[in-house]
Design an enzyme around this catalytic site. Structure first.
Site, PDB file in Angstrom:
ATOM      1  N   GLU A  42       0.834  -1.197   0.000  1.00 11.39           N
ATOM      2  CA  GLU A  42       0.000   0.000   0.000  1.00 11.39           C
ATOM      3  C   GLU A  42       0.866   1.244   0.000  1.00 11.39           C
ATOM      4  OE1 GLU A  42      -2.404  -0.857   3.420  1.00 11.39           O
ATOM      5  OE2 GLU A  42      -0.931  -0.086   4.815  1.00 11.39           O
ATOM      6  N   HIS A  91      -3.198   2.398   7.940  1.00 12.71           N
ATOM      7  CA  HIS A  91      -2.043   2.064   8.764  1.00 12.71           C
ATOM      8  C   HIS A  91      -1.166   3.291   8.944  1.00 12.71           C
ATOM      9  CE1 HIS A  91      -2.924  -2.039   6.872  1.00 12.71           C
ATOM     10  NE2 HIS A  91      -3.340  -2.088   8.120  1.00 12.71           N
TER      11      HIS A  91
END
Lengths: 301, 405
Positions: free
Chosen positions: A211, A252
């Site tokens: 990501e 995150h």
């Protein structure tokens, strides 16, 4: 033998008396993992799931042989817990705890390096070698993982099992699946673990879920480009949505765009340049993987 | 969390770093007390490159009021800042650069040092790599004076290396003690009058994970702007309940599909799909790590309190340990608290522990209370679920007219 863990791996749980530690212990045992004992300072002498609880890792190691420790202590206690395990001589440590402060993570990683300890996480959902063993909270959903010959590496825990599920639904099993964690600083990166899969005879290909943010995907691309991995790698990178939302960590802690670096665009283009097949939509991963596997198997014959 | 300049300066002051004399203004009235003969007027925005964008102005005292007025008005017009910092101008001949940050490649803190500050350091590094040094810091032993002296020698710094390295060490101390994820000083200068180094501009970010071991009192923000009421309320939900994470990230957006996503990676993947099918989000938020039903209930109530919605999407990957029954129970309780009762389509895509029980419960619940609920398990990929959500939302809008403001 898959990578990192198998049915013989002897596991210690740090923070075994906490809620998540206790649940994970029960689940690991029922999966067949060889959990040996646990540690919670001040709770020595208690039992969790019939396993002895010790006050310190050193005490636990005097009475048992341990190959791996999984850490479930609260964020601000992680640093000391990991130092303790390293000092006691544990060589594989998986940190499941999320929200470990960055300065602590930096010290933990440096200390692990000094002592040649393999560190996974922080914020790792765990490691699973399907049908053999699992360490951590991974694989609570029993329809996701199945034994086979494809490795999976993922920053996200949910997408690790989602990715395994895609493969399993198509009849493709997994050798080992690792949640590497989505933090800014992690113990083992994609390329660190890809080098283990490269050497593993039971792994034919590797699927990567990356990501936005940081440079672990770019590092992976460089690693493959320099011919450190000959096995097929397919990848999906999430976060197109966030390419234009600067300075907000989404999902995150590590998923944060600063300036032009760490965007999905930069990661996808460097991976493609290294010959990695990159899926535009997550579920296409399995189509790309089948394609890669059939051409790789062709070359092997 | 990024800090505004005046907030960052207050932390530098506490660390014993010399900063310019200054006054913070939120209205023109406060400007009357300013008496610096020459001054620098700076917009307190979190965006970078302020000087290039005319948000840092050097002025004499006589022109100050006019310039401050202009800047305050500009901030108000754009809604981008409401505070202006006025500093005493510090005469200097040379500007320097230093920063501390974390490098994912080296997996450690790094110091970046240059004797040519005041410019875009990335540009300078590309053009003249030997003028910008990046050095890995061993976080176990910390930065040492010797390391800094060597860096200064490499940069051919010919003045007093002792006092400059002492200044840099104090900054490193501030970086570590306050759990900063970024401390960038661009520039700092030498002030011969006070024979000390002094900070002229600073970018600072706190590590969100370490906030609760400090007692900072800075206002919360979402990215580069101050958090709004709904965003602050979401953060409160997370802070007041330690079980799992829910609402720590909440971004108010201006679309019409409400989002309750689950798991960091899955949330982003899901949103990418939704956007690619033309869906527009009313918000971005997520929960993960097995939060309590209560926590999900509160986040649901808050998320769906927004008006003009045409759909609600509850989406996640395949959970490893989040109890799907608990979290969807929380969702159903939150849904009941919304008035008027939502008539828009609700699409749920979840898989994981206790998902079958959860779906049976939701099916009953939707029937009993008359909700238009669409339940997807792992046989529907996240991206198909996104497509279904967008299509259902579209036909809801066609039927009910565009309810969106």
């Amino acid at each position: 033998m898959a990578i990192l863990i198998d049915e013989k791996t002897r596991i210690l749980v740090q923070g075994i008396t906490g809620k998540q530690g206790a649940i994970a212990t029960k689940e690991m045992l029922s999966y067949g993992s060889n959990v040996v004992c646990g540690v919670t300072p001040g709770k020595g002498g208690e039992y969790v799931e019939g396993l002895s609880v010790y006050n310190s890792v050193r005490e636990a190691l005097q009475l048992s042989v341990i190959d791996a420790s999984v850490v479930y202590v609260p964020p601000f206690f992680v640093k000391n817990a990991v130092f303790e395990a390293i000092d006691a001589g544990v060589k594989l440590i998986v940190i499941v705890t999320e929200c470990v402060p960055l300065h602590d993570s930096a010290k933990i990683i440096a200390y692990a390096r000094e002592h040649s300890v393999r560190l996974i996480g922080p914020s790792s959902v765990g490691i699973i070698s399907p049908g053999r063993s699992k360490v951590g909270s991974v694989g609570g959903f029993d329809r996701a993982f199945s034994p086979g010959k494809v490795g999976i590496l993922s920053k996200s825990g949910g997408m690790l099992s989602e990715t395994a599920l895609l493969l399993t639904q198509r009849g493709i099993g997994q050798s080992t699946a690792v949640g590497i964690g989505g933090d800014v600083l992690i113990g083992s990166s994609f390329s660190d673990l890809l080098s283990l899969f490269e050497k593993d005879e039971e792994t034919d290909a590797v699927v990567v879920f990356g990501e936005i943010g940081g440079s672990y995907e770019e590092e992976l691309a460089a690693f493959i480009k320099h011919k450190n991995c000959t096995k097929p790698v397919v990848a999906f990178i999430s976060g197109a949505f966030a390419d234009h939302l600067p300075s907000i960590p989404l999902g995150h802690a590590g998923a944060i765009i600063e300036g032009a670096s760490g965007t999905r665009t930069s990661k996808v283009s460097s991976l493609k340049a290294a010959g990695v097949l990159v899926a535009e939509v997550h579920h296409e991963l399995v189509d790309l993987l089948e394609k890669a596997l059939s051409s790789w198997n062709g070359k092997q014959k | 969390m990024k800090l505004k300049e005046y907030e960052a300066l207050s932390l530098l002051d506490e660390s014993g770093i010399v900063t310019p004399e200054r006054v913070l203004l939120t209205s023109l009235k406060q400007a009357a007390s300013i008496s610096f003969p020459k001054l620098v007027i700076k917009a307190q925005t979190l965006e970078k490159k302020r000087a290039k964008r005319g948000l840092v102005i050097i002025s004499s005292l006589s022109n100050a009021i006019e310039k401050i007025t202009r800047l305050l008005n500009e901030g108000m017009r754009k809604g981008s800042f409401s505070e202006v910092l006025v500093e005493a101008y510090v005469e200097h001949t040379h500007e320097y650069y230093v920063s501390f940050s974390f490098d994912t490649g080296r997996r450690s803190p790094v110091i970046i040092l240059s004797l040519e500050g005041g410019v875009d350091i990335e540009d300078l590094g590309k053009k003249n790599p030997n003028k910008v040094l990046i050095h890995t810091i061993n976080s176990l032993t910390g930065l040492t004076k010797r390391e800094i002296v060597i860096l200064l020698e490499q940069l051919r710094y010919d003045k007093d290396k002792e006092s400059l390295s002492a200044f840099i060490l104090t900054l490193y101390d501030c970086f570590e003690k306050n759990d900063l994820s970024l401390l960038e000083i661009n520039p700092f200068v030498y002030n011969p009058l006070s024979s000390s180094y002094l900070v002229l501009d600073v970018h600072m970010a706190l590590d969100d994970s370490a906030l609760s071991r400090h007692s900072f009192s800075f206002k919360e923000r979402t990215g580069l702007r101050e958090s709004n009421e709904r965003e602050r309320a979401a953060h409160e939900i997370d802070k007041n309940d330690y079980r799992g994470v829910a609402g720590r990230t909440y971004l108010d957006l201006d679309g019409d599909i409400a989002l309750l996503a689950s798991g960091g990676g899955a949330s982003l993947t899901a949103v990418d799909s939704l956007v690619s099918y033309g869906g527009k989000l009313a918000n971005y938020t997520e929960y993960s790590g097995n939060p309590s039903a209560e926590k999900v209930k509160k986040l649901t109530s808050l998320t769906l309190s927004k008006e003009g919605l045409c759909g609600c999407w509850v989406v996640g990957g395949t959970a490893n340990f989040t109890d799907i029954y608990e979290t969807l129970k929380g969702f159903s309780l939150g849904l009941l608290s919304i008035s008027p009762k939502p008539t828009y389509p609700i699409v749920v895509r979840r898989a994981g522990p206790r998902d079958k029980e959860a779906f049976a419960m939701l099916r009953q619940f939707a029937l009993a209370h008359g909700f238009d609920m669409h339940l997807h398990d792992e046989s529907i990929p996240i991206s198909y679920s996104a497509k279904i959500m967008v299509e259902l939302g579209r036909s809801y809008k066609e039927k009910h007219g565009n309810t969106h403001r």
